[in-house]
Motif scaffolding. Structure first.
Motif, PDB file in Angstrom:
ATOM      1  N   GLN A   1       0.809  -1.227   0.000  1.00 63.79           N
ATOM      2  CA  GLN A   1       0.000   0.000   0.000  1.00 63.79           C
ATOM      3  C   GLN A   1       0.837   1.270   0.000  1.00 63.79           C
ATOM      4  N   VAL A   2       1.969   1.281   0.708  1.00 64.91           N
ATOM      5  CA  VAL A   2       2.802   2.487   0.714  1.00 64.91           C
ATOM      6  C   VAL A   2       3.249   2.803  -0.709  1.00 64.91           C
TER       7      VAL A   2
ATOM      8  N   LEU B   1      20.946   1.788   4.871  1.00 63.34           N
ATOM      9  CA  LEU B   1      19.681   1.088   4.640  1.00 63.34           C
ATOM     10  C   LEU B   1      18.523   2.067   4.466  1.00 63.34           C
ATOM     11  N   LEU B   2      18.558   3.178   5.180  1.00 62.50           N
ATOM     12  CA  LEU B   2      17.504   4.184   4.984  1.00 62.50           C
ATOM     13  C   LEU B   2      17.562   4.737   3.561  1.00 62.50           C
TER      14      LEU B   2
ATOM     15  N   TYR C   1       7.574   2.717   5.728  1.00 63.82           N
ATOM     16  CA  TYR C   1       7.975   1.515   4.994  1.00 63.82           C
ATOM     17  C   TYR C   1       9.033   0.721   5.765  1.00 63.82           C
ATOM     18  N   ALA C   2       9.960   1.437   6.400  1.00 60.77           N
ATOM     19  CA  ALA C   2      10.960   0.740   7.212  1.00 60.77           C
ATOM     20  C   ALA C   2      10.291  -0.014   8.360  1.00 60.77           C
ATOM     21  N   LEU C   3       9.257   0.600   8.939  1.00 57.53           N
ATOM     22  CA  LEU C   3       8.527  -0.088  10.013  1.00 57.53           C
ATOM     23  C   LEU C   3       7.840  -1.344   9.477  1.00 57.53           C
TER      24      LEU C   3
ATOM     25  N   MET D   1       9.842  11.405   3.340  1.00 62.02           N
ATOM     26  CA  MET D   1      10.639  10.756   4.380  1.00 62.02           C
ATOM     27  C   MET D   1       9.750  10.078   5.419  1.00 62.02           C
ATOM     28  N   ASP D   2       8.582  10.660   5.666  1.00 62.52           N
ATOM     29  CA  ASP D   2       7.669  10.007   6.602  1.00 62.52           C
ATOM     30  C   ASP D   2       7.162   8.695   6.013  1.00 62.52           C
ATOM     31  N   CYS D   3       6.947   8.658   4.718  1.00 63.22           N
ATOM     32  CA  CYS D   3       6.563   7.407   4.060  1.00 63.22           C
ATOM     33  C   CYS D   3       7.702   6.387   4.141  1.00 63.22           C
ATOM     34  N   ALA D   4       8.952   6.868   4.048  1.00 64.47           N
ATOM     35  CA  ALA D   4      10.097   5.962   4.203  1.00 64.47           C
ATOM     36  C   ALA D   4      10.128   5.385   5.610  1.00 64.47           C
TER      37      ALA D   4
END
Length: 391
Positions: free
Chosen positions: A190-191, A339-340, A220-222, A214-217
């Motif tokens: 979904q992201v 990784l980010l 996604y990392a979560l 960046m908030d979407c990143a």
């Protein structure tokens, strides 16, 4: 956002950062209501359950998540009754810990209930004492990190997402509401889908758009942390199979999708283009598998990755152009920054975003031996590990 409560929210966030958490301020939870059920054809399509004043998340080296919610109020009334509400919200969100943070005047009954209900009651003096118990080498009082604990800047960051172009509304609403009530396994798809839908309207030159990206990143990392936890538990030596099952909520759900895809394939007109992933998985699935595998091989850094994304997002509205190594100093972890940058590069490619978003992420995550904006180990990382299917 209540300005009266904001001071307590920021104080809770600061304590959580000292404890090693990554945080979000104000997480509303809502339900979709079909138009017929809402009573009018044009009536509201959503009803809000409640909201979390502060959410703290920490990911252990084994990808296990620890969750803390904080309810922050300046009012002195109703603290006893509110304890039961906090307990219910904590159970709904499956939080490991719940805090009831108050400016003062908490009843004796509330403190007695704290032990029975498993809730921490915190007045400002309690928060200050706990800060003493959690020393940190990070400079949270001044310098770039302090913006996370500045009431005016936090309020400005929250407000920025309410004034964006209407064409970004679906992405903003997904980021603010839907991500938190979807079944978690759906968010890896979904992201990307929501970013792809907004790709023509996201402009890397605008600070608010960089903050949203960046908030979407961060989100996604979560989601990658959730997926990694599942894969480690189910079949860590066959990441490909475990990830496919996770994406669809289990083995049975995956088989149903595959069966449906096979039926549709038989009914498709002759000459129709066949999917490269059996018609079930997105075409970019191999890149997702590669990204997840890269995280699985470095299980101890994703918590820092999330904290980096949190700071970078809010720094855009504060117009702070520091790099992560400048912000975190001796505590900077180059693998977490790498990784980010990988996650950002993945989202840019799969969602068809402006490549300048990738360049921006690489410049912020630049390694100490590489100049900001220039080639770095993080930029090269997106091209490695071409075949991670069987790990």
């Amino acid at each position: 956002m209540s300005e009266l409560d904001l001071g307590l929210k920021v104080a809770s966030r600061r304590l959580l950062w000292r404890m090693g958490f990554t945080t979000r301020v104000d997480v509303p939870l809502r339900a979709f209501v079909p138009p017929r059920a809402s009573g009018t054809r044009s009536g509201p399509r959503y009803e809000t359950y409640t909201d979390l004043d502060v959410l703290g998340l920490a990911v252990s080296p084994g990808f296990a998540l620890r969750t803390v919610i904080a309810d922050c109020k300046t009012t002195q009334r109703g603290s006893t009754e509110r304890m039961f509400w906090v307990r219910g919200v904590s159970d709904f969100f499956a939080a490991d810990d719940a805090w009831m943070v108050r400016a003062g005047g908490v009843t004796a009954a509330s403190r007695q209930l704290a032990g029975r209900l498993g809730i921490s009651v915190l007045e400002p003096t309690d928060v200050a004492r706990l800060e003493e118990y959690h020393p940190t080498d990070l400079n949270l009082d001044s310098g770039p990190l302090a913006l996370l604990f500045d009431q005016e800047r936090v309020a400005g960051y929250m407000k920025a997402f309410t004034t964006l172009d209407k064409k970004l509304e679906r992405l903003v609403e997904y980021r603010q509401f839907d991500y938190w009530v979807y079944e978690e396994h759906r968010n890896l798809l979904q992201v990307v889908a929501h970013l792809r839908q907004a790709n023509q309207h996201l402009d890397p030159r605008q600070p608010a758009h960089r903050a949203l990206f960046m908030d979407c990143a961060w989100l996604y990392a979560l989601s990658l942390a959730h997926a990694a936890q599942h894969v480690r538990a189910v079949h860590v030596t066959d990441v490909d199979t475990a990830l496919q099952q996770y994406l669809f909520g289990g083995q049975m759900a995956l088989q149903e999708k595959q069966h449906l895809a096979a039926v549709l394939q038989r009914l498709a007109p002759k000459g129709a283009e066949a999917s490269t992933t059996d018609g079930v998985l997105p075409d970019w699935y191999p890149r997702l598998l590669e990204l997840l595998t890269r995280h699985l091989r470095r299980p101890a850094v994703i918590n820092d990755e999330l904290r980096y994304a949190e700071w970078v997002a809010e720094a855009q509205l504060a117009k702070d152009t520091s790099t992560l190594v400048q912000v975190f100093g001796p505590a900077f972890d180059p693998l977490a920054a790498k990784l980010l940058a990988d996650v950002c590069g993945f989202l840019v490619t799969m969602a068809g975003l402006d490549p300048d978003f990738r360049a921006f992420a690489r410049s912020v995550a630049a390694q100490p031996d590489a100049p900001a904006g220039g080639p770095s180990t993080s930029s090269a990382a997106t091209e490695e590990a071409p075949n991670p299917g069987k790990d």
